[in-house]
Structure formats: structure tokens, C-alpha cells
Design an enzyme around this catalytic site. Sequence first.
Site, PDB file in Angstrom:
ATOM      1  N   THR A 140       3.677  71.361  -0.338  1.00 12.74           N
ATOM      2  CA  THR A 140       5.116  70.793  -0.597  1.00 12.74           C
ATOM      3  C   THR A 140       6.012  72.101  -0.934  1.00 12.74           C
ATOM      4  O   THR A 140       7.102  72.385  -0.391  1.00 12.74           O
ATOM      5  CB  THR A 140       5.432  69.593  -1.200  1.00 12.74           C
ATOM      6  OG1 THR A 140       4.632  68.815  -0.747  1.00 12.74           O
ATOM      7  CG2 THR A 140       6.590  69.382  -1.441  1.00 12.74           C
ATOM      8  N   SER A 156      -3.041  70.969   0.241  1.00 16.21           N
ATOM      9  CA  SER A 156      -4.234  71.005  -0.827  1.00 16.21           C
ATOM     10  C   SER A 156      -5.168  69.955  -0.615  1.00 16.21           C
ATOM     11  O   SER A 156      -6.298  70.255  -0.972  1.00 16.21           O
ATOM     12  CB  SER A 156      -3.516  70.837  -2.055  1.00 16.21           C
ATOM     13  OG  SER A 156      -3.143  69.518  -2.320  1.00 16.21           O
ATOM     14  N   THR A 190       0.219  69.528  -4.402  1.00 19.75           N
ATOM     15  CA  THR A 190      -0.242  68.924  -5.762  1.00 19.75           C
ATOM     16  C   THR A 190      -1.387  67.768  -5.435  1.00 19.75           C
ATOM     17  O   THR A 190      -1.854  67.256  -6.753  1.00 19.75           O
ATOM     18  CB  THR A 190       1.143  67.989  -6.039  1.00 19.75           C
ATOM     19  OG1 THR A 190       1.483  66.991  -5.033  1.00 19.75           O
ATOM     20  CG2 THR A 190       2.393  68.748  -6.403  1.00 19.75           C
ATOM     21  N   ASP A 191      -1.567  67.397  -4.327  1.00 22.76           N
ATOM     22  CA  ASP A 191      -2.461  66.273  -4.316  1.00 22.76           C
ATOM     23  C   ASP A 191      -3.955  66.457  -4.858  1.00 22.76           C
ATOM     24  O   ASP A 191      -4.634  65.477  -5.339  1.00 22.76           O
ATOM     25  CB  ASP A 191      -2.670  65.874  -2.731  1.00 22.76           C
ATOM     26  CG  ASP A 191      -1.469  65.261  -2.068  1.00 22.76           C
ATOM     27  OD1 ASP A 191      -0.602  64.917  -2.615  1.00 22.76           O
ATOM     28  OD2 ASP A 191      -1.431  65.418  -0.827  1.00 22.76           O
TER      29      ASP A 191
HETATM   30  N1  ASP Z   1       0.571  66.966   0.695  1.00 20.81           N
HETATM   31  C1  ASP Z   1       0.999  67.985  -0.150  1.00 20.81           C
HETATM   32  C2  ASP Z   1      -0.326  68.691  -0.466  1.00 20.81           C
HETATM   33  O1  ASP Z   1      -1.103  68.678  -1.556  1.00 20.81           O
HETATM   34  C3  ASP Z   1       1.602  67.272  -1.356  1.00 20.81           C
HETATM   35  C4  ASP Z   1       2.398  68.320  -2.274  1.00 20.81           C
HETATM   36  O2  ASP Z   1       2.272  69.593  -2.062  1.00 20.81           O
HETATM   37  O3  ASP Z   1       2.815  67.823  -3.113  1.00 20.81           O
HETATM   38  O4  ASP Z   1      -0.440  69.723   0.097  1.00 20.81           O
END
Ligand code: ASP
Length: 325
Positions: A11, A52, A84-85
Site C-alpha cells: 500500500t 506482500s 503490511t499483510d
Molecule cells: N495488500 C497490501 C499488501 O500487503 C496491504 C498493505 O500494504 O497494507 O501488500
Amino acid sequence: MGVVLLALGGTISVPGDSRGARLSGAEITAAVLDLADLGVGVEARDVHAVPSGSLTFAQVLDVVEIAARAVTEGADGVVVTQGTDTLEETAFLADLVWPHDAPLALTGAMRQPAMAGADGPANVLAAVRVATAREARGAGALVVFNDEVHAARWVRKTHSTSTAAFASPSAGPLGHVVEGRVRMLLAPPRHEPLSAEVDRERLAAARVALHVVALDDDGAQLQGLDRTHRGLVVAGFGVGHVPGALASRLGTLAEHMPVVLTSRTGSGSVLRHTYSAPGSETDLRRRGLIDGGFLDPYKARVLLRLLLAAGAARADIVEAFASRG
Ligand code: ASP
């Protein structure tokens, strides 16, 4: 020499406006307006621009190798930006093999750069502060988010949308970034780093399944698992329990592969010898399951896969969970 920032996607790199293409590490860095006042040089490099959820163990180990080389060549610390995932897993994998005292600070964002109150720039700024902080040296891989500093070993993503998505339910944050100052309150226990030189073919073959036990679970999903996987992590009820009817199936699997027992609750450890009914922790340990201690199911899976990829014998695996669990 300053900080090397390795950009991986997520993100924090999704502009969310008409620009379309992902932001590069240099663009992510350029958006952190206060960085100039810090007087820390940041050299941004783009590594794997993927969400991620699509990262692999091999890619994470590549990132660690690049980061470790940057420190050997003089960087004070390294920042990794990513989605973050899977941050709670990638950070732990990195931590297990991180060979330096220099901090490896991982961060990301919950809001896209074009959104009001985008958190990426603040998280990157805090991560750069941590990566260069004397107080954070020797603490391994750290997740820096929302001005908190979390040990890779404990951190969890505990919310799907909040900018305060990261917490360490069993331990609390190790530190905080306050008025731009890194305040470390706790020092995480450190272990000898495991080798990051993992043969990629062995890594690919070292599949570890994760089974989350649920009400009235007959374990049908586990059928034939010993033909497709090399190890299993069980996320059991509470202190490490499964339905009594599942116990013998797990015991049979444990005769063929390491099976690690963890708790699905999200914090606390499994027990070792308090309950004795079929499917209890005592029964499962007697059947050969390995006690995952305080490791949550996702982190236990990371450790088990790395050990299997390195060709660890069962006794080494038991010992690794005893000391790191
Ligand atoms: N779907 C995203 C990822 O993990 C979510 C994020 O970056 O917060 O790549």
C-alpha cells in the site's frame, strides 16, 4: 553512511490516484518531507515490487542478503518498505537470519499515499530514525509502525484497516518514537542467527502446512498431508488443545514429520503438562507434537520451514523451538 531503504511494494507504494504505476523507493522517500531535517542520507533501492501476499521466502531471504551487504559496506541501518499483510512473517524470517547489530527496520502503510492522513511518510520517517538509533542496535529486525517499535518475534497485524494495525499482544512494543527520539523500553532476547544461505530447491521442497483447529474438526483436511508436506503447524484451541478425535491423526503425522503445537488465540503460550484428556497438550506432546511455546502459528511455520530447508534433524528442531518458542 546513512540508511539504505529497500522498497518491496504494498500500500505504501500504491499511489491511489491517476499516476497508476507503483511508487519507487526514491518516490516514497521523497514524500517524507521531514527527512531532510534529519541529516541522514537515505539511498533507496527497488527490490521486489509486489503485494506482500505474493512475497516468497526466497525473496525475503534475498532482501536480507542485500540488506546485510549494505551494512557490511557501511550503512548504519536498513529500512524495508513492504505491504503490511505479511509483515509479521517477513520480519520474523528476516530476524531469524539477521547477522548484524545494525537495525533492520521494516515498515509500510495502511493508507495509500493519495489518501487523507496517509501514514506511509510518518512510518518511513520513524523507521529511518530507528534504523540509525544507537538504542536500537542489537535488537534485530524491528517493525516500526505508528511510532511504535515492535520485535519481529512478537509483532502481529491485529487490524485490517486501522493505522494502528500492529501490536505485540504477548509482550507490548519494545519502544516508541517520541518527539523524534527513539525510546527503547525493552531489549528482546537475541539468538545466534540461523544461516541465510538456504538452498532454494530445498526451500521450495520444505512445505509446511498450517492447520487451524475449529469446533467439531474431524481433520479430514489433513488426509495425505505427509505426501505433500514436510511439516505441520497446528493452531490449537486455547492452551494447545484439539478435539479428542483428532489426536491420533496428529500423532500419526508426527511419526512422519515435525508437527508443532501452537495456540490459535493470538497471544500467550501453549501449555506443556496441565491437562491430560485426549487432545490435550499433554496427550499431544506424548504423541510426538513439538511445543511451540509463545510462537504464534504463523511465526512457528516460518521457523519450521527455515529449519527444514536447512536440513535440521528432529532433535535440532525440538531444540530450536525449546529455545525460541
Ligand atoms: N495488500 C497490501 C499488501 O500487503 C496491504 C498493505 O500494504 O497494507 O501488500
